[in-house]
Design an enzyme around this catalytic site. Structure first.
Site, short mmCIF file in Angstrom:
data_model
loop_
_atom_site.label_atom_id
_atom_site.label_comp_id
_atom_site.label_asym_id
_atom_site.label_seq_id
_atom_site.Cartn_x
_atom_site.Cartn_y
_atom_site.Cartn_z
N ASP A 359 0.84 -1.19 0.00
CA ASP A 359 0.00 0.00 0.00
C ASP A 359 0.88 1.25 0.00
O ASP A 359 1.86 1.34 0.75
CB ASP A 359 -0.90 -0.03 1.24
CG ASP A 359 -1.83 1.16 1.32
OD1 ASP A 359 -2.69 1.29 0.44
OD2 ASP A 359 -1.69 1.96 2.27
N GLU A 396 1.67 -0.37 -5.03
CA GLU A 396 0.80 0.76 -5.35
C GLU A 396 1.77 1.93 -5.52
O GLU A 396 2.27 2.48 -4.53
CB GLU A 396 -0.20 1.03 -4.23
CG GLU A 396 -1.18 2.13 -4.56
CD GLU A 396 -2.16 2.40 -3.43
OE1 GLU A 396 -3.34 2.71 -3.73
OE2 GLU A 396 -1.77 2.33 -2.25
#
Length: 717
Positions: A359, A396
């Site tokens: 993330d 990401e």
């Protein structure tokens, strides 16, 4: 064992954490700047149990920056915490407080976090006022969750991580709890790891290869105070992007509530998924922790060594915030790099997971001052680590501090979520004009982004929807977000959804309108499955799961987010289409090519590997072609690594609100075109199973309905 009967030995510095031995447990924890360290051992699992505090001698029980001891007579199931003393000078970055019981960053299991009074860990002073420069004397030991000593022994029955090559993978993003929490899920263990096991037959029927779970590392659902304005209920942290303990699987996702039961149950889930040929990929959140900014709680990292674990501002009192969540983990500090690597190694070696999605991964590329680095040490170490060499690593490739690195994420063999794919394919099927060149670039592997530094098409994780944003059904049902129930007056969540409701906001009784929406769902899925790259499907999209237009359901642990399994029956034809498209992709290696298209003849048959056409059969004018596009893909040596041939394909796209007559190029000598898929046809003719493709009566022209897509494949006459 009674209190006061502990026999404490020196112990050893490594490994960090709590490690059972033949005679007891070895405890080891890092703190460079602490002046004293205390180990707290609880007599039992009772929340009100007595405890003993064991002061670690800084000469005898310290090696370098690591404090350690061995306690004889203890074993798995023991519950423990720490206290760390040292300077409390926030303006210099130090926030030691011996009144705050602390979690071990290496703890492998935690007690029930649902009873956590996190407010007790915040720095209120003796007068009850908050000031982060004022020392807090409030003890939190009775309100703090505890660490649990875990035995790593487990009957894996010969299991090992599967580690499919990315190009042969179809990812399925899902939420452990939301998958089976709904009363109609039909499982005996709803909302748990065991519930995931019960859904294995469903995953097998769908045909995906890999589950990508939203965060399962321990987090605290109750950290929010906002209420749902409709129900008055307090909202919760449902998604889990606020990690408390990185080594510990979430206890509330386990049916087994015995101490350490969540570890055993997680391992059982992984083992059974692997038996079914399904990988486990974890979404992991190293970019920040749940301790927040200077106003947040002190429960672990901040109280152990704040200046080591976090990026601090110039005067050290405040936190740099590239995560948008209050703090930023100091990922490229050597100590933190080691922590991250050892955490990943643990999940691979002891928990047998197959990969990770990082993330806000760009934060891992920032130095200790927050600057983006050309070759970040932690990203390179992850990519080059021998334990992780076969493990999927997916970034990401952006953060909340302005970094955007899609296509050039540093560190070697990283794959990336490709949001350019998401946005440009959405625009095309929404009907925006002059998008054909963008569609062509994305479905051919995004070479503009990945044709560099040894990257391959499969390094692009292609997706159209994810947990963050609309579901696929909502993408064709709503023009705007509907996040009122999040309690922020619909201000949260993105506004650039690139969606289209086709005339009615939300559900409709119009059969013609619903027909358009259903066709568009098929168009999206079919496009995803024929694109070069690694496809990722959002869980529930295969049977039209809806969140009622909520595009930021991070706080909704209810029917908004849970999978409504009655939709499987209502939308069984959509489910059939999706599973057939997945099967179509996986049996045709032409869509899983290891290399980019070249536009040249690579098989010595006088045919380029890919040719583009407009609907009249001419080469498209990329600046002037408004809507319709077709491609011919040569299947000869489609998989050059295996020297494997595939069928030739002719694929047609018509996003316009009009019909189109496509000129079809001639098949190679001795072959004939067969219809494999047409999203405008009623089921079951919309997609035909292997061997049941229909020969085209007219080999020169194909008539297409508005907003539709069709696939032809060649067969030997």
């Amino acid at each position: 064992m009674g209190l006061g009967n502990f026999i404490a030995d020196i112990g050893k510095a490594l490994p960090l954490g709590a490690e059972p031995t033949e005679t007891g447990v070895n405890f080891s924890i890092f703190s460079r700047h602490a002046t004293a360290m205390t180990l707290i051992i609880f007599e039992s699992a009772d929340p009100d149990s007595d405890f003993e505090e064991i002061s670690l001698n800084k000469r005898r029980n310290r090696t370098g920056d690591i404090w350690h001891c061995h306690i004889r007579g203890l074993g798995p199931g023991t519950q423990y915490l720490y206290r760390a003393d040292g300077p409390y000078v926030p303006e210099k970055g130090f926030r030691f407080n011996p009144y705050k019981a602390l979690l071990d960053p290496y703890a492998k299991a935690m007690t029930d976090l649902s009873v956590w009074d996190m407010a007790a860990s915040v720095g209120y002073n003796a007068e009850g006022a908050f000031n982060d420069l004022s020392f807090s004397y409030k003890d939190n030991i009775r309100s703090q969750p505890r660490c649990i000593v875990v035995d790593d022994d487990f009957d894996w029955q010969g299991d090992r991580p599967i580690n499919y090559p990315l190009r042969f993978s179809v990812l399925y993003e899902t939420h452990v709890r939301g998958l089976t929490a709904h009363p109609n899920s039909g499982v005996q263990h709803p909302g748990t790891y065991l519930g995931v096991i019960e859904k294995i037959p469903f995953f097998k029927e769908l045909g995906i290869t890999s589950l990508e779970f939203l965060p399962i590392q321990e987090f605290y659902e109750g950290e929010l105070s906002r209420k749902n304005p409709g129900t008055g209920k307090t909202l919760v942290n449902y998604w889990g992007y606020s990690t408390v303990s990185f080594f510990a699987p979430k206890g509330s996702y386990a049916w087994d509530k015995t101490p350490g039961g969540q570890v055993r149950e997680f391992k059982e889930m992984v083992r059974e998924l692997h038996k079914a040929g399904i990988e486990v990929i974890l979404d992991i959140v190293f970019n920040h922790t749940a301790e927040g900014n200077e106003w947040g709680p002190t429960y672990s990292f901040r109280g152990l060594d704040n200046t080591i674990y976090y990026m601090l501002d110039g005067n050290k009192r405040y936190y740099k915030n590239y995560s948008g969540c209050g703090n930023t983990v100091n990922c490229n500090h050597p100590v933190v790099r080691t922590f991250i690597l050892e955490c990943l190694q643990y999940w691979v070696m002891e928990m047998h997971v197959d990969g990770f999605r990082f993330d806000l991964g760009s934060i891992l590329g920032r130095d200790q001052q927050g600057r983006l680095m050309e070759n970040p040490p932690v990203l390179e170490r992850i990519a080059e680590d021998p334990v992780l060499s076969s493990t999927k690593i997916i970034a990401e490739a952006w953060d909340a501090g302005g970094a955007y690195q899609v296509g050039w994420f540093p560190g070697g063999r990283w794959a990336e979520w490709n949001d350019r794919y998401r946005d440009e394919v959405r625009r095309y099927w929404r009907g925006d004009p002059f998008q054909v060149q963008h569609l062509a670039t994305r479905i051919s592997g995004s070479a503009d982004l990945y044709l560099r530094d040894g990257r391959k098409p499969f390094h692009s994780i292609n997706f159209l929807t994810s947990h963050d944003g609309f579901t696929l059904r909502d993408l064709v049902s709503y023009n705007g977000k509907h996040n009122e129930e999040n309690g922020e007056d619909n201000r949260d969540g993105g506004d650039n959804n690139l969606s289209n409701n086709y005339g009615v906001e939300g559900p409709s009784n119009s059969s013609s309108l619903e027909g358009i929406r259903e066709r568009q769902l098929k168009n999206f899925v079919a496009t995803l499955m024929v694109s070069l790259g690694t496809p990722m499907l959002l869980g529930g999209d295969e049977f039209a799961r809806t969140q009622g237009g909520n595009n930021n359901a991070y706080c909704q642990d209810n029917e908004i987010s849970w999978y409504d399994w009655t939709l499987m029956e209502q939308n069984q034809e959509l489910f059939r289409f999706v599973k057939e498209m997945i099967a179509f992709r996986l049996r045709h290696h032409g869509f899983m090519r290891p290399e980019f298209y070249t536009g040249r003849d690579g098989a010595y048959n006088a045919t380029p590997d890919i040719i583009w056409f407009d609907e009249k059969g001419n080469a498209p004018d990329w600046e002037k072609t408004e809507y319709c596009l077709a491609l011919r893909m040569d299947g000869s040596r489609a998989d050059i690594l295996a020297d494997r041939d595939d069928s030739d394909f002719f694929i047609m796209f018509n996003p316009a609100d009009r019909q189109a007559h496509f000129k079809i190029c001639e098949p190679l000598a001795g072959k004939r075109w067969y219809l494999a898929m047409d999203t405008s046809l009623p089921p079951p003719d919309d997609i035909l199973s292997a061997g049941n493709e229909l020969p085209l009566p007219d080999q020169d022209e194909y008539y297409m309905q508005s907003r539709s897509m069709a696939i032809l494949l060649s067969k030997v006459i």
